[in-house]
Design a protein around this motif. Structure first.
Motif, PDB file in Angstrom:
ATOM      1  N   TYR A 111      -8.723   0.308   2.748  1.00 45.13           N
ATOM      2  CA  TYR A 111      -9.419  -0.958   2.513  1.00 45.13           C
ATOM      3  C   TYR A 111     -10.214  -1.295   3.771  1.00 45.13           C
ATOM      4  N   ALA A 117      -8.791  -4.657   8.195  1.00 41.57           N
ATOM      5  CA  ALA A 117      -8.985  -3.355   7.539  1.00 41.57           C
ATOM      6  C   ALA A 117      -7.645  -2.623   7.561  1.00 41.57           C
ATOM      7  N   ASP A 128      -6.400  -6.643  -4.493  1.00 44.78           N
ATOM      8  CA  ASP A 128      -5.360  -5.783  -5.073  1.00 44.78           C
ATOM      9  C   ASP A 128      -3.952  -6.251  -4.719  1.00 44.78           C
ATOM     10  N   ALA A 188     -11.276  -7.128   0.025  1.00 46.16           N
ATOM     11  CA  ALA A 188     -10.938  -6.054  -0.916  1.00 46.16           C
ATOM     12  C   ALA A 188      -9.429  -5.855  -0.981  1.00 46.16           C
ATOM     13  N   PHE A 189      -8.759  -5.952   0.155  1.00 50.67           N
ATOM     14  CA  PHE A 189      -7.302  -5.775   0.171  1.00 50.67           C
ATOM     15  C   PHE A 189      -6.608  -6.862  -0.645  1.00 50.67           C
ATOM     16  N   MET A 229       0.817  -1.215   0.000  1.00 54.63           N
ATOM     17  CA  MET A 229       0.000   0.000   0.000  1.00 54.63           C
ATOM     18  C   MET A 229       0.850   1.265   0.000  1.00 54.63           C
TER      19      MET A 229
END
Length: 591
Positions: free
Chosen positions: A383, A406, A392, A388-389, A370
């Motif tokens: 995120y 998160a 990517d 979702a994390f 990130m």
């Protein structure tokens, strides 16, 4: 014919009314100590009992429609009159003690035959409820008087219920506007009840309005339970004022903090001062409390950063204080390397021992993490959940450094330059609020400025250390030069470019026959006497040193005759810019 006292519903309405007044603290700049209560009493104007508000001076400030029917006068002629004047001397002698007790802060209930001035003797049952202000002063009391002489209980109760339903609706609207929930506690049974507005903040299922004290405490954060219990014990203390105040956190079934609650209440006692009831309000103060805590954390960060001088110290402060303020599971901070090709880990918090191994101490700038996106875009990367994390960053699946569900990463920027990034992980999935983002950005701004300051301090410290080393080296060389000069068998003179003579060694006096005389410039060389081979004396500007300084002339072993004070003549060779030696002597090897 016997009948009950003013109904439980009406009494509860008045209790809630006075509690609402206390909870709101300051109802408005246009109302005095009792104006707010008077406005709310209007909602019960149609109640079929004598309902009034008497101020601390014993004068009527409000009375409902029943007073007009009872005394046969419009209320405009009643308001402002004293209790004694309205009811008459005989009736006042009976009710005066109860009124004085209410104005001293006591709740009063009585049933008496009262000889009224215009109504004659009537049997009444009455409640006087004091209106106590937040500072402890009694502004007046609410009087509820019911004529039970010829009470037709069924019809009267029906009319009262209808009037009270209307009053409750108005009160409910007032409570809703103030965002207050109402709760009720019975100290004798330990049972609590709440209205609908309390359900969500307290984590109660819809419709579950009554639970035991133990079930309520389970929903309170463990560290706050003692505070809540102590507040209730103090409120129910017979010798106390009955006031309840507590601020506490509620938790969900997993023990996670859900809400901050501010609660105020009032306990009521029987004639023997035994607690029989406590009612109160509950307000959700989660947002304001979190904002307050984050402001405190930012102050704590600012204070800690003011004492951090080095970049590593700054980074440690940010990850430690930032994780605490956000309730983060872990935090870390990286800076872009000096050559702009890599990230360098400067601080980490919350990671298990050994997880951040050597590979994470320095890693390429294009590593799929990130930080890369935060630095590349200059914007926060968020995120809210693990799925979702991993969409990517699938490479991170299974990594021991991947903690939580998160994630957030933000760039560190100062004056348009990106120094690096810092990130947080959180134990549970979450929706990042604008307040969360604003706090993290404020934290990042403070951090970036502090790191820039730390870099400047470090550069200044390095420059100072180098200057001190140079000073020490020059001092050592000066000492060595001084030692060499004093030991040389030749006369040495040191001059500055402008001609000022600054130093002569120990051999100077023996060779010249006079002491070394510092001079400000070439004209002052006249203090030294010497002769050319043809016998002419040297003018100041003719000395080899002067010619070398003025014209850049190179002179090698120019013969000069010197005459000492004893008249002896000595032949010497002069070789500028700094050395004089006896004729025939050998030059030092280092010359």
């Amino acid at each position: 014919m016997s009948a009950p006292a003013p109904s439980h519903s009406l009494r509860e309405f008045v209790d809630k009314l006075l509690l609402l007044d206390r909870s709101l603290q300051q109802p408005g700049p246009d109302l005095d100590d009792h104006g707010f209560v008077e406005k709310l009493l209007i909602t019960a104007d149609a109640a079929p009992v004598l309902l009034s508000y008497v101020d601390s001076a014993g004068r009527y400030r409000f009375c409902n429609q029943a007073y007009e029917r009872w005394f046969g006068e419009p209320r405009e002629l009643i308001l402002g009159r004293s209790l004694q004047e309205l009811v008459g001397e005989a009736a006042y002698e009976i009710v005066r003690g109860y009124a004085e007790a209410a104005l001293s802060g006591q709740q009063v209930r009585f049933e008496r035959v009262v000889p009224y001035r215009m109504r004659g003797s009537r049997t009444v049952r009455a409640d006087y409820v004091p209106h106590v202000l937040p500072d402890g002063r009694v502004a007046g009391f609410v009087g509820m008087v019911e004529d039970i002489t010829e009470l037709r209980q069924g019809e009267q109760a029906a009319r009262m219920a209808e009037a009270l339903r209307e009053s409750e609706d108005r009160l409910r609207l007032a409570l809703s506007s103030a965002e207050l929930g109402i709760w009720d506690f019975d100290p004798r049974t330990g049972q609590r009840s709440w209205d609908a507005r309390c359900h969500e903040p307290l984590g109660l299922p819809p419709g579950e309005g009554r639970v035991s004290q133990e079930s309520f405490l389970v929903r309170v954060y463990p560290e706050d339970r003692a505070v809540v219990e102590a507040a209730m014990r103090a409120a129910c203390e017979p010798r106390g004022d009955g006031r309840y105040r507590a601020e506490y956190r509620t938790v969900d079934s997993q023990g996670r903090v859900v809400r901050w609650i501010s609660s105020h209440g009032q306990a009521y006692f029987d004639t023997e001062r035994r607690p029989i009831r406590c009612i109160g309000t509950a307000r959700d103060i989660t947002l304001s409390r979190r904002a307050h805590l984050r402001v405190e954390r930012l102050y704590a960060v600012s204070s800690a950063l003011s004492q951090a001088l080095l970049p590593e110290e700054v980074a440690q402060v940010v990850v430690r204080e930032g994780a605490a303020a956000l309730g983060a599971l872990s935090a870390s901070l990286v800076l872009v390397s000096g050559d702009g090709t890599a990230f360098e880990l400067r601080a980490a918090h919350g990671f298990p021992e050994g997880v951040l191994n050597e590979a994470w101490r320095r890693f390429p700038l294009d590593t799929p993490v990130m930080y890369r996106e935060a630095v590349r875009t200059g914007r926060p990367v968020l995120y809210g959940n693990l799925e979702a994390f991993l969409r990517d960053y699938p490479e991170q699946a299974g990594s021991p450094a991947l903690l939580g569900c998160a994630f957030a990463a933000l760039p560190l920027q100062v004056h348009g330059r990106i120094l690096g990034a810092f990130g947080f992980s959180f134990e549970h999935a979450r929706a990042f609020t604008s307040e969360d983002l604003q706090f993290m950005e404020s934290l990042g701004q403070q951090c970036a400025v502090a790191i820039e300051r730390a870099h400047l301090y470090e550069a200044e410290r390095q420059a100072r250390a180098e200057a001190e080393q140079l000073r020490d080296r020059l001092a050592a060389e000066r000492t060595l030069l001084e030692t060499v000069l004093q030991q040389l068998p030749v006369s040495v003179v040191i001059a500055e470019p402008g001609g000022r003579l600054v130093r002569g060694n120990a051999a100077f006096e023996a060779i010249w026959g006079q002491r070394f005389v510092p001079s400000a410039g070439i004209p002052e060389y006249a203090v030294y006497t010497g002769f050319h081979p043809d016998g002419r004396p040297y003018a100041p500007e003719e000395w080899p040193l002067a010619r070398s300084l003025l014209h850049g002339e190179t002179v090698v072993r120019e013969p000069v005759t010197l005459i000492h004070p004893d008249g002896s003549r000595h032949q010497v060779d002069l070789a500028p810019p700094w050395c004089v030696m006896p004729r025939g002597a050998r030059w030092p090897a280092w010359r």
